[in-house]
Scaffold this motif. Sequence first.
Motif, PDB file in Angstrom:
ATOM      1  N   LEU A 157       0.817  -1.219   0.000  1.00  0.00           N
ATOM      2  CA  LEU A 157       0.000   0.000   0.000  1.00  0.00           C
ATOM      3  C   LEU A 157       0.850   1.268   0.000  1.00  0.00           C
ATOM      4  O   LEU A 157       0.353   2.358   0.265  1.00  0.00           O
ATOM      5  N   SER A 158       2.138   1.118  -0.314  1.00  0.00           N
ATOM      6  CA  SER A 158       3.048   2.267  -0.229  1.00  0.00           C
ATOM      7  C   SER A 158       2.704   3.379  -1.208  1.00  0.00           C
ATOM      8  O   SER A 158       3.092   4.534  -1.002  1.00  0.00           O
ATOM      9  N   ASN A 159       1.997   3.064  -2.285  1.00  0.00           N
ATOM     10  CA  ASN A 159       1.634   4.088  -3.270  1.00  0.00           C
ATOM     11  C   ASN A 159       0.318   4.784  -2.940  1.00  0.00           C
ATOM     12  O   ASN A 159      -0.096   5.700  -3.653  1.00  0.00           O
ATOM     13  N   ILE A 160      -0.340   4.313  -1.893  1.00  0.00           N
ATOM     14  CA  ILE A 160      -1.619   4.922  -1.518  1.00  0.00           C
ATOM     15  C   ILE A 160      -1.378   5.873  -0.341  1.00  0.00           C
ATOM     16  O   ILE A 160      -0.963   5.444   0.731  1.00  0.00           O
TER      17      ILE A 160
ATOM     18  N   ASN B 285     -10.945  -0.374   3.303  1.00  0.00           N
ATOM     19  CA  ASN B 285     -11.596  -0.568   2.004  1.00  0.00           C
ATOM     20  C   ASN B 285     -10.789  -1.517   1.112  1.00  0.00           C
ATOM     21  O   ASN B 285     -11.342  -2.385   0.435  1.00  0.00           O
ATOM     22  N   THR B 286      -9.472  -1.362   1.148  1.00  0.00           N
ATOM     23  CA  THR B 286      -8.589  -2.230   0.348  1.00  0.00           C
ATOM     24  C   THR B 286      -8.717  -3.687   0.774  1.00  0.00           C
ATOM     25  O   THR B 286      -8.854  -4.588  -0.069  1.00  0.00           O
ATOM     26  N   ILE B 287      -8.677  -3.929   2.081  1.00  0.00           N
ATOM     27  CA  ILE B 287      -8.783  -5.306   2.578  1.00  0.00           C
ATOM     28  C   ILE B 287     -10.132  -5.905   2.200  1.00  0.00           C
ATOM     29  O   ILE B 287     -10.219  -7.072   1.782  1.00  0.00           O
ATOM     30  N   GLU B 288     -11.193  -5.141   2.323  1.00  0.00           N
ATOM     31  CA  GLU B 288     -12.525  -5.655   1.976  1.00  0.00           C
ATOM     32  C   GLU B 288     -12.594  -6.036   0.498  1.00  0.00           C
ATOM     33  O   GLU B 288     -13.195  -7.047   0.138  1.00  0.00           O
ATOM     34  N   HIS B 289     -11.957  -5.254  -0.355  1.00  0.00           N
ATOM     35  CA  HIS B 289     -11.929  -5.585  -1.785  1.00  0.00           C
ATOM     36  C   HIS B 289     -11.101  -6.848  -2.042  1.00  0.00           C
ATOM     37  O   HIS B 289     -11.481  -7.695  -2.862  1.00  0.00           O
ATOM     38  N   PHE B 290      -9.961  -6.952  -1.364  1.00  0.00           N
ATOM     39  CA  PHE B 290      -9.131  -8.144  -1.537  1.00  0.00           C
ATOM     40  C   PHE B 290      -9.881  -9.391  -1.067  1.00  0.00           C
ATOM     41  O   PHE B 290      -9.750 -10.464  -1.668  1.00  0.00           O
ATOM     42  N   LYS B 291     -10.649  -9.260   0.014  1.00  0.00           N
ATOM     43  CA  LYS B 291     -11.415 -10.389   0.521  1.00  0.00           C
ATOM     44  C   LYS B 291     -12.483 -10.840  -0.482  1.00  0.00           C
ATOM     45  O   LYS B 291     -12.912 -11.993  -0.469  1.00  0.00           O
ATOM     46  N   GLU B 292     -12.904  -9.943  -1.340  1.00  0.00           N
ATOM     47  CA  GLU B 292     -13.888 -10.296  -2.366  1.00  0.00           C
ATOM     48  C   GLU B 292     -13.239 -11.010  -3.547  1.00  0.00           C
ATOM     49  O   GLU B 292     -13.912 -11.693  -4.320  1.00  0.00           O
TER      50      GLU B 292
ATOM     51  N   ILE C  82      -0.960  -6.959   5.486  1.00  0.00           N
ATOM     52  CA  ILE C  82      -0.742  -5.534   5.242  1.00  0.00           C
ATOM     53  C   ILE C  82       0.713  -5.263   5.573  1.00  0.00           C
ATOM     54  O   ILE C  82       1.143  -5.389   6.717  1.00  0.00           O
ATOM     55  N   MET C  83       1.493  -4.885   4.582  1.00  0.00           N
ATOM     56  CA  MET C  83       2.946  -4.779   4.752  1.00  0.00           C
ATOM     57  C   MET C  83       3.349  -3.445   5.391  1.00  0.00           C
ATOM     58  O   MET C  83       2.937  -2.387   4.945  1.00  0.00           O
ATOM     59  N   ASN C  84       4.156  -3.524   6.460  1.00  0.00           N
ATOM     60  CA  ASN C  84       4.768  -2.350   7.095  1.00  0.00           C
ATOM     61  C   ASN C  84       3.755  -1.249   7.390  1.00  0.00           C
ATOM     62  O   ASN C  84       3.816  -0.142   6.841  1.00  0.00           O
TER      63      ASN C  84
ATOM     64  N   MET D 247      -0.628  -2.559  -6.172  1.00  0.00           N
ATOM     65  CA  MET D 247      -0.602  -3.188  -4.848  1.00  0.00           C
ATOM     66  C   MET D 247      -0.019  -4.598  -4.890  1.00  0.00           C
ATOM     67  O   MET D 247       0.355  -5.145  -3.861  1.00  0.00           O
ATOM     68  N   LEU D 248       0.020  -5.197  -6.084  1.00  0.00           N
ATOM     69  CA  LEU D 248       0.636  -6.509  -6.259  1.00  0.00           C
ATOM     70  C   LEU D 248       1.851  -6.371  -7.163  1.00  0.00           C
ATOM     71  O   LEU D 248       1.929  -5.464  -8.000  1.00  0.00           O
ATOM     72  N   TYR D 249       2.782  -7.284  -7.016  1.00  0.00           N
ATOM     73  CA  TYR D 249       4.065  -7.173  -7.693  1.00  0.00           C
ATOM     74  C   TYR D 249       3.921  -7.159  -9.221  1.00  0.00           C
ATOM     75  O   TYR D 249       3.231  -7.984  -9.807  1.00  0.00           O
ATOM     76  N   ASP D 250       4.577  -6.181  -9.832  1.00  0.00           N
ATOM     77  CA  ASP D 250       4.710  -6.089 -11.291  1.00  0.00           C
ATOM     78  C   ASP D 250       3.401  -5.765 -12.015  1.00  0.00           C
ATOM     79  O   ASP D 250       3.282  -5.990 -13.223  1.00  0.00           O
TER      80      ASP D 250
END
Length: 646
Positions: free
Chosen positions: A189-192, A206-213, A221-223, A483-486
């Motif tokens: 989430l470093s870019n948010i 909100n991000t976690i809820e979307h990922f859970k979907e 959640i990193m750092n 939020m995901l690599y590459d």
Amino acid sequence: MKEKEVLENLVVVKRSGQRVSFNSVKIAIAIKQAFDSFEEDTNNEKKVNKVYNQVLNYITTVYENRKTINVEDIQDIIEDNLKKCGYPEVYKRFNEYRLQRAASREAFSIKEQHKFVKAIEKIGLNAKNYQENTPIDLLLNFGKTISQEFARAYLIESKYNRAHEEGRIFIEDIKSYALKTTASSIIDLSNIESEDITTQTLMIINTIEHFKEEQYMEQTIMNLDNLYENIMLKEFKKEFYSNLEMFFKIVGLENFIDSTKLKEKIMEEKTLAINIKDYQDILLNKYSEEIFNEVYKIVFEKIKEKLTKNLEKLLDKLDSKIYKISNNKINISFSATISYESNLIKEIFTKILSNKVYKNITTIIKVNNNFNYLEELINSKNDVIIIYLNNNEYSDEIDCLSDELVLNENINGENTARGKIKLSTITINLARLGLKYSIDQIEDFYKELEETLELSKNALLQRYELQASLYKENYKYIFENSMLYDTKRLEDNKRVRKVLRNGILNISFSGLLEACEALIKNDNNIKIMDLSLEIIKFMQKKINDYTNELKLNFELSEENNNLINKKLLGLDKTMYGNIDILKKDSYSTISSYLNKLDDNLKYKYALKYQNLCQYNLNIIINKSKVLEEIYLANKSKIKIIRVMIK
């Protein structure tokens, strides 16, 4: 020996006329399914094993001099022995299901259609299990059953289905298979970045809820401290200047203070730990300095209170949210940064955890010989994982899920866990192999293990191809905002394959220690663990070969999901009975064996396991020995531990 020879030479004639080798596992599973459909208590392995052994004894006696046996005859024998053993209701269920299957085969000429109709039947048979659910839960349970049976009928090859049903492997979350979703991720989430603490918190939730979907397992959640540092500082500086300006105006000092210079200096600050000496040329006198100090304290406490409330809100939301489709598990990691702001965030987070236990949240702390807050965190009785960066020779780019470190080299050679995806997992039941062979048959053991690894690899690849066939547009959220690599390289209307190629295809193992105990016919912990290390070394070499050959990230880990370990143990009990090795509720983990040893041996072996596979050492300690254990693990060069209080 007689039974083994008879059954090994017996050929089963299927309804289609096809001839296959006799497989006693299918008989055990059929009997267990009949018991499970009748009894609410599924811990019925002793009853199943009783009927199973009588069926095998009957077949051995009657078919000793025959070469073939029909499927229908096997079913008749099962029914007869269910009645003889005194289970008339289970016999009735088995017979009813048998008749339903016959009607289904007659109605559907296509094999897959016949298989899929099982879904409808399962819903009816399991209706009693859904009675206490709400209407939406009932609908979701029906949907999950349909999704699972569709995957097994149309998407998963029969050889993988068969291995899963027989308990040789376990395919993770088949209910989500048809959705083509990935399992877990380390979210970057470093870019948010928002304008204030409250908005930042809402964005994370909100991000976690979307990922859970869009994923079916856990997320890290990193750092988290890095996500709040700049926002907190930004909001503090804005509040600090505006309050100073107001106070100076109230006391009539605004005309004596260079407000432009003051604002510039405050906005240039890189830390909350402001040094008043840097402002003496602007403040000019002690009165203005006193106001400066008082306003600083007021604003600092206000920001601290706001951060506390937001972190509490974040934890409460993530812990209490009941996700209908995915796993509820969330991991929150903290960096090894020792800045004033990072330490403040960790301190506040620790105090929150000291007052409440969060069931679905694991805290991950990364340390470089800096063990602040660890004792208090662990004594809070929350789930805590410690990653020793100095023992890994990695930076904060390393992270973990609840049961494994995540730092496979990506396809382009970059070593980072940031934004890494775990695609799916296949678990191998090693106990089944250990029970089948003895130490003087170790070559046969390794041969079948290699075949099972190959089967698991191919099952993972089949699921990967399904996942990689989707387009960016099939996902609404997880491939946005880098939020995901590459994901920057992922263009619109393109398949997600290029991103998923960096993901993890995980092969885990269950019943490793039981397999070793069965092989050597010995309960000596050291001998068992020495053999287990040899088995892991063999498996890891094969998995490295898969990675090099296919240019995909394969990984070996231990299965720590108690439900999976329990299910595989239950299936093995139906065939082998409640023998000494199987007299437990679930297959053991490596940690359960290591915790029986003295500290030196425990850490010596833990490091060996961690050097061979993805393995988190779980330790249970007395409250008074928390720091002692943390330092000892660090001294022993341990990479990662998960700590729980007795």
